[in-house]
Design a protein around this motif. Structure first.
Motif, short mmCIF file in Angstrom:
data_model
loop_
_atom_site.label_atom_id
_atom_site.label_comp_id
_atom_site.label_asym_id
_atom_site.label_seq_id
_atom_site.Cartn_x
_atom_site.Cartn_y
_atom_site.Cartn_z
N GLN A 282 0.84 -1.18 0.00
CA GLN A 282 0.00 0.00 0.00
C GLN A 282 0.89 1.24 0.00
O GLN A 282 1.74 1.41 0.89
CB GLN A 282 -0.91 0.02 1.24
CG GLN A 282 -1.73 1.29 1.41
CD GLN A 282 -2.78 1.45 0.31
OE1 GLN A 282 -3.25 0.48 -0.24
NE2 GLN A 282 -3.13 2.70 0.01
N PRO A 283 0.73 2.16 -1.01
CA PRO A 283 1.51 3.40 -0.99
C PRO A 283 1.11 4.25 0.22
O PRO A 283 -0.05 4.31 0.62
CB PRO A 283 1.12 4.09 -2.29
CG PRO A 283 0.57 3.00 -3.16
CD PRO A 283 -0.08 2.03 -2.23
N PHE A 284 2.12 4.91 0.81
CA PHE A 284 1.84 5.76 1.97
C PHE A 284 2.92 6.82 2.08
O PHE A 284 4.12 6.53 2.06
CB PHE A 284 1.80 4.93 3.26
CG PHE A 284 1.68 5.77 4.50
CD1 PHE A 284 0.49 6.44 4.79
CD2 PHE A 284 2.75 5.92 5.36
CE1 PHE A 284 0.39 7.23 5.92
CE2 PHE A 284 2.65 6.70 6.50
CZ PHE A 284 1.46 7.35 6.78
N THR A 285 2.46 8.09 2.18
CA THR A 285 3.36 9.22 2.37
C THR A 285 2.93 9.97 3.62
O THR A 285 1.79 10.44 3.70
CB THR A 285 3.33 10.17 1.16
OG1 THR A 285 3.69 9.44 -0.02
CG2 THR A 285 4.29 11.33 1.36
N PRO A 286 3.81 10.05 4.63
CA PRO A 286 3.42 10.77 5.85
C PRO A 286 3.21 12.25 5.56
O PRO A 286 3.96 12.86 4.78
CB PRO A 286 4.61 10.54 6.79
CG PRO A 286 5.75 10.22 5.89
CD PRO A 286 5.18 9.52 4.70
N VAL A 287 2.17 12.82 6.17
CA VAL A 287 1.83 14.22 5.92
C VAL A 287 2.04 15.05 7.18
O VAL A 287 2.71 16.07 7.17
CB VAL A 287 0.37 14.34 5.42
CG1 VAL A 287 0.00 15.81 5.24
CG2 VAL A 287 0.20 13.57 4.12
N ASP A 288 1.50 14.60 8.26
CA ASP A 288 1.57 15.39 9.48
C ASP A 288 1.78 14.45 10.66
O ASP A 288 1.10 13.43 10.77
CB ASP A 288 0.28 16.19 9.66
CG ASP A 288 0.36 17.12 10.87
OD1 ASP A 288 1.49 17.39 11.31
OD2 ASP A 288 -0.70 17.56 11.35
N GLY A 289 2.73 14.76 11.52
CA GLY A 289 2.99 13.93 12.67
C GLY A 289 3.67 12.63 12.30
O GLY A 289 4.24 12.48 11.22
N CYS A 290 3.61 11.67 13.20
CA CYS A 290 4.25 10.37 13.00
C CYS A 290 3.19 9.28 12.99
O CYS A 290 2.15 9.40 13.65
CB CYS A 290 5.28 10.09 14.09
SG CYS A 290 6.67 11.26 14.09
N THR A 291 3.47 8.19 12.26
CA THR A 291 2.50 7.11 12.07
C THR A 291 3.11 5.77 12.45
O THR A 291 4.24 5.47 12.07
CB THR A 291 2.03 7.06 10.60
OG1 THR A 291 1.50 8.33 10.24
CG2 THR A 291 0.98 5.98 10.41
N VAL A 292 2.34 4.97 13.19
CA VAL A 292 2.72 3.60 13.51
C VAL A 292 2.07 2.67 12.49
O VAL A 292 0.85 2.69 12.31
CB VAL A 292 2.28 3.22 14.94
CG1 VAL A 292 2.62 1.76 15.23
CG2 VAL A 292 2.94 4.14 15.96
N ILE A 293 2.90 1.87 11.82
CA ILE A 293 2.41 0.98 10.77
C ILE A 293 2.42 -0.45 11.30
O ILE A 293 3.42 -0.91 11.85
CB ILE A 293 3.29 1.08 9.51
CG1 ILE A 293 3.26 2.51 8.95
CG2 ILE A 293 2.84 0.09 8.45
CD1 ILE A 293 4.22 2.73 7.81
#
Length: 510
Positions: A282-293
């Motif tokens: 799945q494509p994913f580009t972080p935009v704001d803050g941090c993300t747990v995958i």
């Protein structure tokens, strides 16, 4: 011995005779050996004594009852109806073999052969080749491969039926014998034969999936060993892997049976993709803050979860090596980590020792050469003390002058800066002692020098050689005057020599 001297032919004949003597001397009695035979097959018990030449006793007996001699088998016991004796036609008393034709269970026994003066006993065993049931799990042998669950103990049973003598059972996994968890059971009679069972308490791991498990019989001599085998089908919860690279999330699973549902999840709740195959992306580009995958995979055994090691934030920079994923629940498997070996520890210790040696050697060299901090002649920070220290030689010369007159004036490399007038003692002069106008005019417009170059454009005091030497009433420097051999000094300690005297210099730090 005389015949051996009769030429080449006689020598050959004597050699043959002498060579045959040791064989005749070592010939001994050969008695029967314990023998096993499959039921319905034939067996022979050998009994020979080449050294026996007399009439003596030559016979076979069982339990003290003689039933055969060189003449053959005799008596009314039907047990020996299928027995024969084999003798030598030339010397019947040197060989008396016993042959059993189509052996039956009733033919088993311990028999003794005697050829005077020797005797020996041997046992005849009749074996029956039985059969081995398929390996069963908890009494159920309907499936092959047998289905097991990883990390859950199971009891596997193996049964050998109709073997004589009773056999023992051994377990093997991928041709390696298993000894842990083996539980043998006592044989039970089955007609003329025996049945033997045994169990194996086995806790598989996911690495045991598709392993080959065997149960083998042992304990018979001539009957071939029997083997029951199966391929293990070990089911386990999906082991999930999740990664992030080039702004793409990847998710895959290893499971038995295959996982039928996968989910890519952000921050624990946001499902961004679901798929049924064993891997997806799945494509994913972080935009704001941090993300747990994270990623979940589910099969009939359970659900496995993996979380990407790094939180993916805006401007995330991928590491040079892909971070490991955290998988839950982890299955027990051989550890991938390795402790530092002894060689690595020794290497580190040697490296530290070498560095310490270099540091010590460097300190010794600095001390010997008197460089860096060990050189007392090299003063510190030039910014705090820009002026040169007087040498010991010049200082001695100054001290040894018969007469020294010192005149201390303000010394300043920046003549444009206002200065506080100072007296000859170096202390600030009284406020009323203003600079005379003629000196202030000279400060603003100093006259050109004539002969003396040592003053480097600083105006000279009138006492320093007078105007004929370029001296003028001036300020902003410090100078010495010397009376030495009728020669006066210039403003920087240079002694004006006569033509027959060498030039001398002295300096003073102000």
């Amino acid at each position: 011995m005389e015949e051996c001297r009769g030429g080449r032919l006689g020598l050959i004949l004597c050699t043959i005779v002498f060579a045959s003597i040791p064989f005749a001397a070592v010939a001994v009695f050969t008695g029967p050996q314990d023998t096993s035979v499959l039921r319905g097959a034939s067996a022979t018990l050998y009994c020979r004594n080449p050294d026996h030449t007399g009439t003596g006793i030559t016979q076979w007996s069982e339990g003290g009852d003689v039933f055969a001699n060189e003449g053959g088998v005799f008596g009314s016991n039907t047990k020996y109806d299928n027995f024969d004796v084999i003798t030598s036609s030339s010397t019947p008393t040197t060989q008396l073999d016993l042959r059993i034709n189509s052996a039956e269970i009733s033919d088993e026994g311990t028999y003794e052969c005697q050829i005077t003066p020797d005797r020996k006993t041997a046992t005849l065993t009749v074996e029956i080749e039985g059969s081995l049931d398929d390996i069963s799990v908890d009494g159920d042998s309907s499936g092959n491969p047998i289905i097991l669950r990883a990390s859950e103990p199971s009891v596997l049973r193996c049964t050998a039926r109709g073997f004589r003598p009773a056999v023992t059972l051994e377990w093997y996994k991928n041709s390696v014998q298993v000894t842990t968890g083996v539980n043998p059971e006592a044989p039970t009679p089955n007609g003329d034969a025996f049945d033997t069972s045994g169990t194996l308490t086995f806790t598989p791991t996911r690495q045991d999936n598709e392993a080959n498990l065997e149960c083998r019989t042992t304990g018979q001599v001539v009957a071939p060993a029997k083997t029951a085998s199966l391929t293990l089908n070990v089911q386990y919860v999906p082991v999930v892997s999740v990664g992030y690279a080039n702004e793409v999330i990847t998710c895959s699973s290893d499971a038995n049976p295959l996982a039928t549902n996968h989910k890519i999840i952000l921050n624990g709740t946001q499902v961004v993709k679901e798929f049924t195959t064993s891997q997806g992306s799945q494509p994913f580009t972080p935009v704001d803050g941090c993300t747990v995958i994270s990623c979940n995979a589910t099969n009939t055994v359970g659900t496995g979860t993996a979380t990407f090691t790094d939180e993916v934030c805006l401007g995330y920079v991928e590491p040079t090596t892909t971070p490991a994923t955290k998988s839950t629940p982890p299955t027990k498997s051989p550890s991938a980590g390795q402790d530092l070996g002894t060689g690595a520890i020794i290497g580190i210790a040697v490296g530290v020792l070498v560095v310490v040696c270099f540091v010590i050697i460097g300190i010794i060299i600095c001390f010997k050469k008197k460089i860096f901090c060990f050189d007392n002649n090299k003063t510190s920070n030039s910014s705090t003390s820009p002026k040169k220290q007087p040498s010991a030689k010049n200082a001695d010369m100054i001290r040894n002058q018969p007469e020294v007159r010192q005149s201390v004036h303000n010394y300043d490399d920046e003549p444009k800066k206002p200065r506080v007038p100072r007296s000859n003692s170096g202390k600030p002069a009284a406020a009323a002692a203003a600079v005379p106008p003629e000196k202030e005019a000279l400060r603003q417009n100093p006259p050109p020098h004539s002969k003396d170059r040592d003053h480097q454009n600083y105006p000279m005091d009138s006492r320093d050689g007078g105007p004929e030497h370029g001296g003028q009433a001036g300020i902003n420097y410090a100078d010495l005057e010397f009376q030495n051999r009728q020669g006066a000094t210039n403003g920087h300690g240079r002694v004006h020599p006569r033509e027959d005297e060498p030039t001398q210099y002295a300096s003073i730090l102000v």
